[in-house]
Design a protein around this motif. Structure first.
Motif, PDB file in Angstrom:
ATOM      1  N   ASN A  38       0.857  -1.176   0.000  1.00  0.00           N
ATOM      2  CA  ASN A  38       0.000   0.000   0.000  1.00  0.00           C
ATOM      3  C   ASN A  38       0.902   1.238   0.000  1.00  0.00           C
ATOM      4  O   ASN A  38       1.530   1.558   1.022  1.00  0.00           O
ATOM      5  CB  ASN A  38      -0.904  -0.001   1.224  1.00  0.00           C
ATOM      6  CG  ASN A  38      -2.029  -1.011   1.115  1.00  0.00           C
ATOM      7  OD1 ASN A  38      -3.137  -0.677   0.723  1.00  0.00           O
ATOM      8  ND2 ASN A  38      -1.743  -2.262   1.465  1.00  0.00           N
ATOM      9  N   TYR A 184     -13.421 -10.002   0.926  1.00  0.00           N
ATOM     10  CA  TYR A 184     -12.440 -10.812   1.676  1.00  0.00           C
ATOM     11  C   TYR A 184     -13.031 -12.188   1.996  1.00  0.00           C
ATOM     12  O   TYR A 184     -12.763 -12.773   3.037  1.00  0.00           O
ATOM     13  CB  TYR A 184     -12.055 -10.071   2.964  1.00  0.00           C
ATOM     14  CG  TYR A 184     -11.797  -8.608   2.713  1.00  0.00           C
ATOM     15  CD1 TYR A 184     -10.625  -8.190   2.092  1.00  0.00           C
ATOM     16  CD2 TYR A 184     -12.752  -7.653   3.034  1.00  0.00           C
ATOM     17  CE1 TYR A 184     -10.399  -6.861   1.807  1.00  0.00           C
ATOM     18  CE2 TYR A 184     -12.535  -6.315   2.753  1.00  0.00           C
ATOM     19  CZ  TYR A 184     -11.368  -5.917   2.143  1.00  0.00           C
ATOM     20  OH  TYR A 184     -11.149  -4.600   1.863  1.00  0.00           O
ATOM     21  N   TYR A 204      -7.669 -10.710  -1.415  1.00  0.00           N
ATOM     22  CA  TYR A 204      -6.852  -9.802  -0.630  1.00  0.00           C
ATOM     23  C   TYR A 204      -6.985 -10.354   0.786  1.00  0.00           C
ATOM     24  O   TYR A 204      -7.704 -11.323   1.010  1.00  0.00           O
ATOM     25  CB  TYR A 204      -7.409  -8.380  -0.762  1.00  0.00           C
ATOM     26  CG  TYR A 204      -6.556  -7.265  -0.203  1.00  0.00           C
ATOM     27  CD1 TYR A 204      -5.438  -6.805  -0.882  1.00  0.00           C
ATOM     28  CD2 TYR A 204      -6.901  -6.648   0.993  1.00  0.00           C
ATOM     29  CE1 TYR A 204      -4.675  -5.758  -0.391  1.00  0.00           C
ATOM     30  CE2 TYR A 204      -6.152  -5.603   1.498  1.00  0.00           C
ATOM     31  CZ  TYR A 204      -5.035  -5.157   0.814  1.00  0.00           C
ATOM     32  OH  TYR A 204      -4.288  -4.124   1.315  1.00  0.00           O
ATOM     33  N   ASN A 209      -2.729  -9.205   6.686  1.00  0.00           N
ATOM     34  CA  ASN A 209      -2.334  -7.832   6.413  1.00  0.00           C
ATOM     35  C   ASN A 209      -1.440  -7.359   7.553  1.00  0.00           C
ATOM     36  O   ASN A 209      -1.753  -7.569   8.724  1.00  0.00           O
ATOM     37  CB  ASN A 209      -3.614  -6.993   6.333  1.00  0.00           C
ATOM     38  CG  ASN A 209      -3.398  -5.586   5.850  1.00  0.00           C
ATOM     39  OD1 ASN A 209      -2.547  -4.877   6.361  1.00  0.00           O
ATOM     40  ND2 ASN A 209      -4.211  -5.178   4.888  1.00  0.00           N
ATOM     41  N   PRO A 249      -0.633  -8.305   1.939  1.00  0.00           N
ATOM     42  CA  PRO A 249      -0.823  -6.856   1.916  1.00  0.00           C
ATOM     43  C   PRO A 249       0.114  -6.182   2.919  1.00  0.00           C
ATOM     44  O   PRO A 249       0.186  -6.573   4.089  1.00  0.00           O
ATOM     45  CB  PRO A 249      -2.294  -6.676   2.335  1.00  0.00           C
ATOM     46  CG  PRO A 249      -2.900  -8.054   2.330  1.00  0.00           C
ATOM     47  CD  PRO A 249      -1.765  -8.975   2.608  1.00  0.00           C
TER      48      PRO A 249
END
Length: 298
Positions: A38, A184, A204, A209, A249
Motif C-alpha cells: 500500500n 475478503y 486480498y 495484512n 498486503p
C-alpha cells in the motif's frame, strides 16, 4: 426465508470450496502469490467526513501523519529492495495523489515492473456519503493520473481506507476495471455480480495484512512471519486440488521498519524456495483465471 434472501446483498454466487471447476496455475504451481504494497498518502489535516474521523486525535495529528510518512521517506525503499532481491513484484494499492506528492516513490515502483491499481486519491478521503458524480470523478482521476505517471491503465480497485458506497463495484466495472480487492470472502478468484461489464474478486487479506498483524493482533515480527508461512503452506497444499491465491498486503511504514524487515525477508526466501508458488502480479492472476473460464477461450 424472505428475511434470509433480503439480507444477502447478492454480490457473488455461493460456491462450496470443494465443488468448483479446477483452477490450474502456470507451470503446475499450486498457489498464486502476490504482494500488495500500500503506497499511500495521508493528509495531516484533511476535510472532515461526517461519517468517520480521519485521525483518532484532534487534527492535525502530527504523530499519525509522521509515522506513516516513514513509508515514503525510508521504508518503501527497504521493503522494495527485499522484494526485488527475491523476485517478488509488487501490485500496488496506490493513493493516487502520491503521483504528485512523492513521484519518486511511484517511479521507483514502475522501474521495478510493479503493477498499480487505485486505493483512492488520499487514504484520508472516504467514500462514505459520496454521490455518484463524486465517485465517478475519483475513478476517472485514478485512471488518468496513474496513466500519466506510469503509462499503465489501472485494472483494479481497493477502496480508500476500505470505504465504499452501494454503487462502487458497479461503477469500477463500468469503467472497465478487471478486479476488486474489496471482498475478503474467499481464497480463490471469483466473479462479482455487477450491472454492466464484468468484474472479478481477487483474494486480498485482512487476516495476514501487516496492519492487522501489528496493530490489531499485536504480533511480534517473528509471529507475523510465522503466520505468513503457515498461510502459505496451507494454501499451497490445498492448491494441489485447485489453485489458490495468497495475498500479502503490506504497509512499508510497518513491515519496512529496521526491526521487522529481516523476518519478512525470511518469508520471501521460504516462498521463493519452496517450488509450489507462482509469484505473480494481480493482473496476471486474473488473466490466468479468466483464460480458464467458460467463454474465455478455455
Amino acid at each position: 426465508m424472505a428475511e434470509a434472501q433480503s439480507a444477502d446483498p447478492g454480490l457473488y454466487a455461493f460456491q462450496p470450496y470443494r465443488n468448483r471447476p479446477r483452477i490450474v496455475w502456470p507451470g503446475g504451481k499450486t498457489v498464486a502469490v502476490w504482494v500488495a504494497p500500500n503506497l499511500e498518502y495521508y493528509e495531516i489535516d484533511p476535510p472532515a467526513n461526517p461519517h468517520r474521523k480521519s485521525w483518532a486525535k484532534p487534527h492535525p495529528d502530527v504523530v499519525g501523519y509522521a509515522h506513516r510518512d516513514h513509508s515514503n521517506r525510508v521504508s518503501h525503499w527497504r521493503m522494495a529492495e527485499v522484494m526485488s532481491r527475491h523476485g517478488f513484484p509488487g501490485s500496488v494499492s496506490l493513493s493516487v495523489a502520491l503521483c504528485q506528492h512523492h513521484p519518486e516513490v511511484v517511479e521507483d515502483g514502475a522501474r521495478r515492473g510493479w503493477e498499480f491499481f487505485s486505493h483512492g486519491i488520499y487514504n484520508t478521503r472516504y467514500a462514505y456519503g459520496m454521490d455518484e458524480a463524486q465517485e465517478r470523478a475519483i475513478i476517472e482521476d485514478s485512471i488518468e493520473t496513474v496513466q500519466a505517471a506510469t503509462g499503465q491503465r489501472i485494472r483494479g480497485w481497493l477502496a480508500p481506507a476500505l470505504t465504499h458506497t452501494p454503487r462502487t463495484l458497479d461503477l469500477i466495472a463500468e469503467y472497465g476495471l478487471d478486479y476488486t480487492c474489496d471482498l475478503y470472502h474467499d481464497d480463490q478468484v471469483g466473479d462479482v455480480k455487477v450491472t454492466r461489464g464484468r468484474l472479478a474478486s481477487i483474494p486480498y487479506s485482512l487476516e495476514v495484512n501487516d496492519h492487522y498483524g501489528f496493530f490489531v493482533y499485536n504480533m511480534s515480527p517473528r509471529d507475523y512471519a510465522d503466520t505468513l508461512i503457515r498461510q502459505y503452506e496451507r494454501l499451497a497444499s490445498e492448491g494441489a486440488a485447485s489453485g489458490t491465491v495468497m495475498c500479502i498486503p503490506l504497509h512499508a511504514y510497518l513491515i519496512g521498519q529496521p526491526h521487522r524487515i529481516a523476518a519478512f525477508e525470511r518469508v520471501l526466501e521460504h516462498i521463493a524456495g519452496d517450488g509450489r508458488a507462482w509469484i505473480a502480479r494481480a493482473g496476471e492472476i486474473i488473466d490466468a483465471w479468466r483464460g480458464q473460464q467458460a467463454g474465455d477461450g478455455a
